[in-house]
Enzyme design. Sequence first.
Site, PDB file in Angstrom:
ATOM      1  N   GLY A 170       5.487 -15.373 -50.569  1.00 21.89           N
ATOM      2  CA  GLY A 170       4.859 -16.226 -51.553  1.00 21.89           C
ATOM      3  C   GLY A 170       5.042 -15.787 -52.975  1.00 21.89           C
ATOM      4  O   GLY A 170       4.743 -16.796 -53.790  1.00 21.89           O
ATOM      5  N   ARG A 185      11.617 -15.155 -51.544  1.00 22.23           N
ATOM      6  CA  ARG A 185      12.254 -15.494 -52.537  1.00 22.23           C
ATOM      7  C   ARG A 185      12.235 -14.432 -53.745  1.00 22.23           C
ATOM      8  O   ARG A 185      13.226 -14.195 -54.365  1.00 22.23           O
ATOM      9  CB  ARG A 185      11.406 -16.769 -53.311  1.00 22.23           C
ATOM     10  CG  ARG A 185      11.857 -17.231 -54.635  1.00 22.23           C
ATOM     11  CD  ARG A 185      10.929 -18.069 -55.366  1.00 22.23           C
ATOM     12  NE  ARG A 185      10.047 -19.013 -54.281  1.00 22.23           N
ATOM     13  CZ  ARG A 185      10.316 -20.377 -53.981  1.00 22.23           C
ATOM     14  NH1 ARG A 185      11.373 -20.951 -54.656  1.00 22.23           N
ATOM     15  NH2 ARG A 185       9.366 -21.032 -53.185  1.00 22.23           N
ATOM     16  N   TYR A 189      11.984 -30.903 -54.954  1.00 23.54           N
ATOM     17  CA  TYR A 189      10.850 -30.548 -55.731  1.00 23.54           C
ATOM     18  C   TYR A 189      10.730 -30.688 -56.968  1.00 23.54           C
ATOM     19  O   TYR A 189       9.945 -30.458 -57.620  1.00 23.54           O
ATOM     20  CB  TYR A 189      10.470 -28.823 -55.404  1.00 23.54           C
ATOM     21  CG  TYR A 189      10.909 -28.508 -53.872  1.00 23.54           C
ATOM     22  CD1 TYR A 189       9.821 -29.013 -53.286  1.00 23.54           C
ATOM     23  CD2 TYR A 189      11.869 -27.665 -53.810  1.00 23.54           C
ATOM     24  CE1 TYR A 189      10.237 -28.331 -51.887  1.00 23.54           C
ATOM     25  CE2 TYR A 189      11.978 -26.961 -52.620  1.00 23.54           C
ATOM     26  CZ  TYR A 189      11.182 -27.517 -51.561  1.00 23.54           C
ATOM     27  OH  TYR A 189      11.346 -26.859 -50.158  1.00 23.54           O
ATOM     28  N   CYS A 197      26.148 -40.003 -53.664  1.00 27.29           N
ATOM     29  CA  CYS A 197      25.800 -41.483 -54.217  1.00 27.29           C
ATOM     30  C   CYS A 197      24.171 -41.432 -53.901  1.00 27.29           C
ATOM     31  O   CYS A 197      23.885 -42.219 -52.976  1.00 27.29           O
ATOM     32  CB  CYS A 197      26.479 -42.119 -52.933  1.00 27.29           C
ATOM     33  SG  CYS A 197      28.370 -42.060 -53.079  1.00 27.29           S
TER      34      CYS A 197
HETATM   35  N1  LLP Z   1       6.446 -16.068 -44.472  1.00 27.26           N
HETATM   36  C1  LLP Z   1       6.020 -17.439 -43.955  1.00 27.26           C
HETATM   37  C2  LLP Z   1       5.469 -17.645 -42.695  1.00 27.26           C
HETATM   38  C3  LLP Z   1       6.726 -18.680 -44.627  1.00 27.26           C
HETATM   39  O1  LLP Z   1       6.445 -19.909 -44.362  1.00 27.26           O
HETATM   40  C4  LLP Z   1       7.205 -18.293 -45.838  1.00 27.26           C
HETATM   41  C5  LLP Z   1       8.022 -19.641 -46.623  1.00 27.26           C
HETATM   42  C6  LLP Z   1       7.562 -17.272 -46.175  1.00 27.26           C
HETATM   43  C7  LLP Z   1       7.227 -15.798 -45.563  1.00 27.26           C
HETATM   44  C8  LLP Z   1       8.436 -16.615 -47.423  1.00 27.26           C
HETATM   45  O2  LLP Z   1       7.964 -17.110 -48.700  1.00 27.26           O
HETATM   46  P1  LLP Z   1       8.502 -16.936 -50.040  1.00 27.26           P
HETATM   47  O3  LLP Z   1       8.174 -15.127 -50.219  1.00 27.26           O
HETATM   48  O4  LLP Z   1       9.963 -17.053 -50.012  1.00 27.26           O
HETATM   49  O5  LLP Z   1       7.603 -17.560 -51.100  1.00 27.26           O
HETATM   50  N2  LLP Z   1      12.007 -24.469 -49.695  1.00 27.26           N
HETATM   51  C9  LLP Z   1      10.687 -24.104 -50.742  1.00 27.26           C
HETATM   52  C10 LLP Z   1      10.136 -22.812 -50.315  1.00 27.26           C
HETATM   53  C11 LLP Z   1       9.480 -22.969 -48.921  1.00 27.26           C
HETATM   54  C12 LLP Z   1       8.903 -21.751 -48.420  1.00 27.26           C
HETATM   55  C13 LLP Z   1       8.257 -22.128 -47.038  1.00 27.26           C
HETATM   56  N3  LLP Z   1       7.544 -20.730 -46.137  1.00 27.26           N
HETATM   57  C14 LLP Z   1      11.495 -23.749 -52.113  1.00 27.26           C
HETATM   58  O6  LLP Z   1      12.722 -24.061 -52.174  1.00 27.26           O
HETATM   59  O7  LLP Z   1      11.031 -23.472 -53.093  1.00 27.26           O
END
Ligand code: LLP
Length: 418
Positions: free
Chosen positions: A239, A276, A316, A342
């Site tokens: 996150g 991310r 988003y 399109c």
């Molecule tokens: N762990 C779990 C259980 C998750 O659901 C997620 C992301 C992560 C770890 C990794 O989170 P990060 O460190 O990447 O924030 N498609 C969206 C983001 C969706 C995230 C879903 N879960 C975007 O492009 O912003």
Amino acid sequence: MHDFQYREENLYCEDFSIEAIAKEVGTPFYLYSLNTLESHFQAFDSAFSKVNHLVCFSAKANSNIAILRVFVRRGGGVDVVSGGELFRAMKAGARPERIVYSGVGKRPEEIEYALEFPILMFCVESAQELLAIDGIAGRMGAKAPVALRVNPDVNPQTHPYITTGLKKNKFGINIRKSIDDYILASTLPNIKVIGVSCHIGSQLTDVGPFVEAVQRIKELALKLRAEGIHIQYIDLGGGLGITYHQEEPPHPREYAQSLLNELGEIECTLILEPGRVIVGNAGILVTKVLYAKEGGEKNFIIVDAAMNDLIRPSLYGSYQRIQPVQKKERPEIVADVVGPICESADFLAKDRKLPRMEAGELLAVMSAGAYGFSMSSNYNSRPRAAEVLVDKGRFYIIREREDYDDLIKGEFIPDILA
Ligand code: LLP
């Protein structure tokens, strides 16, 4: 920090000119810097060096097997959410005992597949799933290691589509009710309760919500101990956000320090699932300008990448910085950067101040390494882009550009239509 910098007027990835790569591989393509990937992983991992921990890179952010390999090679684990991601993690050489498996809807065959290795643990998201895992493990003569993924009801103050730890979200088990499910789990013959997990959302730019979640998880772990249930792993999910535009997220060091301060002395191994923050700024999308349309109500720069390649702006309304691969003296215009699909939602940027670009010139869509290729599709029957990895002065194609045959792979015209 990342390794996409101008030398003179030309954008480079490490020591390779992006224009030269485009000449060889065509456009659009995703481009990753090995040095950035490694240094981001290293910075995150070492931020937790004071405690027993395991960094499980979240494969959904970028699931290319070469990218997964970069982290596996440095001792990382993988966070997977499907049989497909587990398959990829294994292809990348991940050690199963470093794989955690989350997701609200694991199918029986996926559970079985994960039990065959077996993986470090399932992050279980409902009592019914717990019973399903117990049944399958029993049939296989296995004992399934589990953490319950609890929902700590913390507001992460991020985009509503990417919050996951609120009561109204579908994820996890209500933290207050989770004690009952822990007690249930501890009575199931084929389940071994080893952890607690949570993930509150993505692209968080403040440590506050993480700290709040840790407080609640810690309380829970203590209550469980009182019930005779000993937790060995605390999984705090992912996150941590990145800078796309003007965000100022905490450095992993600061993030780690806040979590560790809150956790205090706790005899558990900490698991982190960053996605991310490791790959986001380690990758870009390179696209070519096809046409410019100026002089109407709005100006448009029409490029050869589209929402099927990078859906984040459409889905988003997210901001991705865009810059020319070759800087030149030229007038600026305000334009939408759009793709050939399109749909009016097919844009990479809206009302963006950019240099006036000519057809054939290249643009770099920055910060596209996370949830870029992994969310891409074939919409409008567009073959998916190539993926390229640069290591200093060399580049490697880590995924070929798809061709038309790839588009119809697995499709058949039945005889009745002959
Ligand atoms: N762990 C779990 C259980 C998750 O659901 C997620 C992301 C992560 C770890 C990794 O989170 P990060 O460190 O990447 O924030 N498609 C969206 C983001 C969706 C995230 C879903 N879960 C975007 O492009 O912003």
